[in-house]
Design a protein around this motif. Structure first.
Motif, PDB file in Angstrom:
ATOM      1  N   ASP A 170       0.847  -1.197   0.000  1.00 55.90           N
ATOM      2  CA  ASP A 170       0.000   0.000   0.000  1.00 55.90           C
ATOM      3  C   ASP A 170       0.874   1.235   0.000  1.00 55.90           C
ATOM      4  O   ASP A 170       2.081   1.157   0.278  1.00 55.90           O
ATOM      5  CB  ASP A 170      -0.952  -0.007   1.203  1.00 55.90           C
ATOM      6  N   GLN A 173      -3.121  -3.631  -1.678  1.00 60.30           N
ATOM      7  CA  GLN A 173      -4.083  -3.022  -0.762  1.00 60.30           C
ATOM      8  C   GLN A 173      -4.627  -1.714  -1.334  1.00 60.30           C
ATOM      9  O   GLN A 173      -4.140  -1.192  -2.331  1.00 60.30           O
ATOM     10  CB  GLN A 173      -3.432  -2.762   0.597  1.00 60.30           C
ATOM     11  N   ASP A 174      -5.667  -1.215  -0.661  1.00 55.37           N
ATOM     12  CA  ASP A 174      -6.287   0.019  -1.127  1.00 55.37           C
ATOM     13  C   ASP A 174      -5.373   1.213  -0.834  1.00 55.37           C
ATOM     14  O   ASP A 174      -4.259   1.065  -0.336  1.00 55.37           O
ATOM     15  CB  ASP A 174      -7.687   0.185  -0.527  1.00 55.37           C
ATOM     16  N   ASP A 175      -5.877   2.396  -1.171  1.00 57.19           N
ATOM     17  CA  ASP A 175      -5.016   3.574  -1.210  1.00 57.19           C
ATOM     18  C   ASP A 175      -4.556   4.084   0.148  1.00 57.19           C
ATOM     19  O   ASP A 175      -3.670   4.950   0.216  1.00 57.19           O
ATOM     20  CB  ASP A 175      -5.721   4.716  -1.963  1.00 57.19           C
ATOM     21  N   GLY A 183      -4.134   1.637   2.771  1.00 51.10           N
ATOM     22  CA  GLY A 183      -3.708   0.443   3.497  1.00 51.10           C
ATOM     23  C   GLY A 183      -4.714  -0.018   4.527  1.00 51.10           C
ATOM     24  O   GLY A 183      -5.919  -0.080   4.255  1.00 51.10           O
ATOM     25  N   ALA A 231      -7.584   1.297  -5.252  1.00 54.39           N
ATOM     26  CA  ALA A 231      -6.144   1.027  -5.151  1.00 54.39           C
ATOM     27  C   ALA A 231      -5.373   1.769  -6.243  1.00 54.39           C
ATOM     28  O   ALA A 231      -4.240   1.400  -6.563  1.00 54.39           O
ATOM     29  CB  ALA A 231      -5.877  -0.469  -5.250  1.00 54.39           C
ATOM     30  N   THR A 276      -2.015   3.078  -5.054  1.00 57.24           N
ATOM     31  CA  THR A 276      -1.062   1.982  -4.844  1.00 57.24           C
ATOM     32  C   THR A 276      -0.458   1.559  -6.174  1.00 57.24           C
ATOM     33  O   THR A 276       0.770   1.391  -6.304  1.00 57.24           O
ATOM     34  CB  THR A 276      -1.758   0.777  -4.188  1.00 57.24           C
ATOM     35  N   GLY A 278      -7.651  -3.201   4.717  1.00 55.37           N
ATOM     36  CA  GLY A 278      -6.673  -3.230   3.630  1.00 55.37           C
ATOM     37  C   GLY A 278      -7.268  -3.522   2.281  1.00 55.37           C
ATOM     38  O   GLY A 278      -6.751  -3.082   1.254  1.00 55.37           O
TER      39      GLY A 278
END
Length: 628
Positions: free
Chosen positions: A326, A357-359, A361, A370, A373, A407
């Motif tokens: 992330d 993970q998404d933007d 975390g 995401a 990321t 996440g």
């Protein structure tokens, strides 16, 4: 809190009371069964406490003035010390050592002290009863008298290739739920029985090969059997449920790392001089030599592998679990992962990533995108000299796909648009499944690309849903399915009291594999020779029921099976080099088109992480090259 005194004469022995055989384990520390339930030191020696099975016949009882020499003191974690009776009995199945648990109390004993200990015999199950772990026999609530100091520590028992049996464990008693707890120990027949017969004793291993790299918890794994399932890089390959690599042993140290740094070792290095200390049992690895004296690591020069670059007319498809990546991770992690994509994986045409993970975390605020990321990662790849990858993915519903809360890990396709194009069809989302139809050209086509496979299926509850995508390479369609099956969390360890261990997580992965297999069969019903590549972290072995379900009906074949048995691994766990990450191919992949490589394709498990103390991920990536 224990009471510790010093004396120059033996204490007066208490009256004898017969032992009561424990009929069951209690979770954690067993309570005293009765204030009157005790056994005198006139009768009780350490080997009487340990008994001839995994459970003490005195569990729950108080014992008085049990004598022994202190062989090690642990001032961190599970605090306490080990004692060993220097006068062994004639029974090889009874240990002469035992752990004295003092909890948070200050420790004033040291190795070489001759002591008398009074306390309660208990069976402690590391991880709790539900873990399935064996128990550790110990003395609790101790009163300790030090009679003298500076005594020689009892000579160690050497654990070696000669002494460790080739069979791992007996089958558990069907009448006791498959447990081995009540079975008489046979240390000459089974490795686990040998280790149990030495529980708490001073043991030694000589110079040994490292088969599990030093981890963040200051422990490593060695093998005392240099010829047991070795691979060319120094590991011990896990080949089947019936071949457990009996020579593996975990090594820790008694000294806190703040006082004595633990050595950094990679797989294949040598622990020169071996180790000596008490044999413990813990939740994370089972039998563990807690070294009072520890040898030095000899670096054998293990290097990270590099796969070859694909030819102009070869399509390279790779998979890589990047371990919860992330934007909050340090730039060094992004740079290291990106460098591996370029240098070690030779910039594959299609790269399926797991654990993006998404933007933000693990911040649990509903964020599922995401994009940040992926931009940070693809920018790092360009900076490392790689191509400008494009990507396709589908954001999950918040906290519906398992993994670290907040996440929102997911699979992602990266692809090099200079080499391959993505066929976009529809606007897939987290809850809408893709299907297979016949195109106007009579070929298989996805209804949604990218799209998720059968996302409403309960097999995917709290787990990552497969991501399917349709690509075009040199005018030919290629279908890729990126997976991250359910973890092995909840499975019992190899040292479980149940033999064979219960692998409860397998049922979910079996259903997940069946769903993916059904999708591949749908593609092949429309176009028999379609190129379908199923990739990802399937969290299971090439010999597992999960892999068999993926391969069912000839729909797929696990590419790792094209490698020699000694080269089949992508992960190292408890000293076992094993397969978790896989690429599977449909019969059409390279099957009749004259591609170079084994069975029409070239497959490579690129060992850059799992064998090393310094890791960018705990998984090794996989690469498949073929000519569509």
């Amino acid at each position: 809190m224990p009471h510790i005194s010093r004396a120059t004469r033996p204490a007066v022995r208490s009256a004898a009371v017969s032992a009561v055989v424990a009929t069951a384990l209690a979770a954690g520390l067993l309570a005293v069964t009765s204030s009157a339930s005790s056994a005198s030191a006139a009768e009780v020696r350490v080997h009487d406490i340990q008994g001839t099975t995994r459970l003490s016949p005195l569990a729950g009882q108080q014992v008085t003035d049990v004598t022994g020499i202190v062989t090690g003191v642990r001032s961190y974690g599970s605090k306490g010390f080990w004692i060993q009776d220097p006068e062994a009995d004639a029974d090889p199945s009874t240990s002469e050592g035992v752990f004295v648990y003092t909890g948070s109390a200050a420790l004033t004993v040291k190795a070489g002290d001759a002591v008398r200990v009074s306390g309660t015999v208990s069976e402690y199950v590391p991880g709790g009863e539900a873990s399935g772990n064996q128990s550790l026999t110990q003395l609790t609530k101790p009163t300790v008298t030090v009679e003298s100091s500076g005594n020689a520590v009892p000579a160690p028992v050497t654990v070696s290739a000669k002494s460790v049996p080739s069979r791992y464990a007996p089958d558990g008693d069907p009448g006791d739920g498959g447990s081995v707890n009540a079975l008489p120990l046979k240390p000459r027949s089974y490795a686990l029985d040998l280790y149990e017969s030495l529980e708490g004793m001073n043991v030694r291993v000589g110079t040994s090969r490292v088969v599990g790299a030093t981890d963040p918890y200051s422990e490593l794994w060695i093998t005392v059997k240099p010829h047991e399932n070795p691979n060319r890089r120094g590991g011990a390959v896990y080949k089947s449920y019936d071949d457990q690599n009996t020579g593996r042993l975990q090594i820790q140290q008694l000294a806190p790392v703040s006082e004595q740094p633990f050595p950094k070792a990679n797989v294949g290095d040598a622990l020169a001089g071996g180790a000596e200390g008490p044999l413990d049992f813990n939740q994370f690895g089972g039998y563990t030599l807690v070294a009072r004296t520890l040898g030095k690591v000899t670096d054998k020069g293990l290097v990270r592998e590099k796969t070859r670059r694909q030819a102009k007319d070869e399509l390279a498809v790779a998979t890589y679990n990047v371990e919860n990546l992330d934007p909050g991770d340090p730039q060094t992690k992004f740079d290291a992962l990106a460098g591996a994509v370029v240098s070690n994986l030779a910039s594959p045409d299609i790269l399926a990533l797991e654990e993006i993970q998404d933007d933000n975390g693990a911040k649990n605020d509903g964020t599922v995108s995401a994009e940040a990321t992926l931009k940070k990662f693809t920018d790092a790849i360009v900076a490392a000299g790689g191509p400008r990858y494009a990507w396709r993915s589908i954001a999950p519903e918040n906290n519906k796909d398992g993994g670290e809360p907040g996440g929102n890990i997911r699979q992602v396709f990266l692809f090099n648009p200079e080499r391959v194009s993505f066929t976009d069809r529809g606007a897939g989302d987290a809850t809408t499944g893709t299907g297979v139809v016949r195109s106007s050209a009579g070929r298989a086509a996805l209804t949604l690309s990218p799209g998720r496979i059968d996302p409403a299926n309960t097999a995917w509850a709290d787990s990552r849903k497969p991501l399917a995508g349709e690509f075009s390479f040199r005018g030919r369609s290629v279908f890729v399915v990126a997976n991250h099956f359910g973890s092995k969390g909840g499975d019992e360890g190899l040292t479980s009291r149940h033999q064979p261990p219960v692998r409860s997580s397998e049922a979910k992965r079996l259903r997940q594999a069946q769903a993916v297999n059904a999708f591949v069969r749908d593609v092949r019903k429309v176009q028999k020779e379609a190129d379908v590549v199923v990739v990802g972290d399937v969290n299971d072995f090439e010999f597992s029921a999960t892999t068999a379900a993926l391969e069912a009906g000839g729909a797929l074949k696990s590419a790792v099976k094209s490698l020699p048995r000694s080269e089949r691994y992508s992960y190292v766990y408890q000293g076992n080099s094993q397969v978790l990450d896989q690429i599977l191919t449909s019969p059409g992949v390279g099957g009749s088109k004259g591609s170079k490589g084994s069975k029409g394709f070239a497959y490579d498990s690129v060992h850059i992480n799992a064998e090393f103390a310094e890791q960018n991920s705990d998984h090794d990536p996989q690469v498949l090259r073929f000519r569509p």
